[in-house]
Scaffold this active site. Structure first.
Site, PDB file in Angstrom:
ATOM      1  N   ALA A   1       0.800  -1.315  -0.073  1.00  0.00           N
ATOM      2  CA  ALA A   1       0.230   0.003  -0.027  1.00  0.00           C
ATOM      3  C   ALA A   1       0.792   1.188   0.052  1.00  0.00           C
ATOM      4  CB  ALA A   1      -1.074  -0.040   1.223  1.00  0.00           C
TER       5      ALA A   1
ATOM      6  N   SER B   1       0.937   4.205  -2.999  1.00  0.00           N
ATOM      7  CA  SER B   1       0.703   5.659  -2.604  1.00  0.00           C
ATOM      8  C   SER B   1       1.724   6.515  -3.178  1.00  0.00           C
ATOM      9  CB  SER B   1       0.745   5.674  -0.959  1.00  0.00           C
ATOM     10  OG  SER B   1      -0.404   5.046  -0.458  1.00  0.00           O
TER      11      SER B   1
ATOM     12  N   GLN C   1       1.803  22.739  -8.234  1.00  0.00           N
ATOM     13  CA  GLN C   1       1.574  24.204  -7.631  1.00  0.00           C
ATOM     14  C   GLN C   1       1.183  24.533  -5.971  1.00  0.00           C
ATOM     15  OE1 GLN C   1      -1.219  25.770 -10.573  1.00  0.00           O
ATOM     16  NE2 GLN C   1       0.373  26.068 -12.129  1.00  0.00           N
TER      17      GLN C   1
ATOM     18  N   GLU D   1      -7.212  17.578  -4.111  1.00  0.00           N
ATOM     19  CA  GLU D   1      -6.713  17.589  -5.492  1.00  0.00           C
ATOM     20  C   GLU D   1      -6.324  16.273  -6.027  1.00  0.00           C
ATOM     21  OE1 GLU D   1      -6.050  18.909  -8.960  1.00  0.00           O
ATOM     22  OE2 GLU D   1      -6.406  20.722  -7.590  1.00  0.00           O
TER      23      GLU D   1
ATOM     24  N   HIS E   1     -20.422  13.459 -22.050  1.00  0.00           N
ATOM     25  CA  HIS E   1     -21.396  12.771 -21.402  1.00  0.00           C
ATOM     26  C   HIS E   1     -21.866  13.705 -20.367  1.00  0.00           C
ATOM     27  CE1 HIS E   1     -24.025  10.084 -19.226  1.00  0.00           C
ATOM     28  NE2 HIS E   1     -24.027   9.198 -20.252  1.00  0.00           N
TER      29      HIS E   1
ATOM     30  N   LYS F   1     -16.617  15.495 -13.144  1.00  0.00           N
ATOM     31  CA  LYS F   1     -15.407  16.462 -13.237  1.00  0.00           C
ATOM     32  C   LYS F   1     -15.860  17.811 -12.686  1.00  0.00           C
ATOM     33  CE  LYS F   1     -12.803  14.754 -17.204  1.00  0.00           C
ATOM     34  NZ  LYS F   1     -12.175  15.103 -18.487  1.00  0.00           N
TER      35      LYS F   1
ATOM     36  N   SER G   1     -13.814  19.463  -9.247  1.00  0.00           N
ATOM     37  CA  SER G   1     -13.385  20.987  -9.323  1.00  0.00           C
ATOM     38  C   SER G   1     -13.976  21.820  -8.288  1.00  0.00           C
ATOM     39  CB  SER G   1     -13.677  21.383 -10.853  1.00  0.00           C
ATOM     40  OG  SER G   1     -13.150  22.818 -10.913  1.00  0.00           O
TER      41      SER G   1
ATOM     42  N   ILE H   1      -5.951  33.328   6.602  1.00  0.00           N
ATOM     43  CA  ILE H   1      -6.329  34.822   6.748  1.00  0.00           C
ATOM     44  C   ILE H   1      -7.047  34.969   8.397  1.00  0.00           C
ATOM     45  CG2 ILE H   1      -8.397  36.851   6.146  1.00  0.00           C
ATOM     46  CD1 ILE H   1      -8.017  35.741   3.478  1.00  0.00           C
ATOM     47  N   LEU H   2      -7.945  34.091   8.714  1.00  0.00           N
ATOM     48  CA  LEU H   2      -8.498  34.275  10.266  1.00  0.00           C
ATOM     49  C   LEU H   2      -7.382  34.156  11.114  1.00  0.00           C
ATOM     50  CD1 LEU H   2     -11.815  32.323   9.694  1.00  0.00           C
ATOM     51  CD2 LEU H   2     -11.554  35.014   9.981  1.00  0.00           C
TER      52      LEU H   2
END
Length: 124
Positions: free
Chosen positions: A15, A19, A35, A71, A89, A96, A100, A115-116
């Site tokens: 495994a 991976s 990225q 991702e 299709h 997809k 996303s 940010i917080l």
């Protein structure tokens, strides 16, 4: 054909190899993963500077890992859909698009968390 079943440490070893192969494939074929990984590696030391506690470090690093995880899952969905066929299709498009959207939500969550915590600790 019956798939051979590994147990115990042999299963864990296999495994782990799979991976690593998945991470290598993502690095090689997915620019978004590259990225996001590079941004995460940059933010890792920044988290120690921004955070006031180990819990905050864990949260800041955790949302970066979450983006990478989502991702990878999105890339897996896209690979399976593309393997089935490249003709249009509606269900393939929905799959997809949903993958996303999951990436986008994980990015919004990560940016919001940074940010917080950053604003609270640096300006508060």
């Amino acid at each position: 054909m019956i798939k051979p079943r590994n147990t115990g440490l042999a299963r864990v070893w296999k495994a782990s190899i799979y991976s690593v192969q998945g991470l290598q494939a993502a690095w090689k074929h997915e620019s978004a993963f590259r990225q996001e990984l590079m941004i995460g590696l940059f933010l890792l030391p920044v988290s120690f500077w921004i955070a006031n506690s180990w819990v905050e470090v864990a949260v800041l690093m955790g949302v970066c890992f979450l983006v990478l995880i989502v991702e990878l899952l999105n890339s897996a969905v896209e690979a399976v859909v593309d393997r089935i066929g490249h003709e249009h299709h509606d269900l393939a498009g929905q799959a997809k698009d949903m993958g996303s959207a999951a990436v986008m939500l994980s990015l919004i969550m990560a940016v919001g968390t940074w940010i917080l915590i950053g604003a609270h600790n640096l300006l508060g």
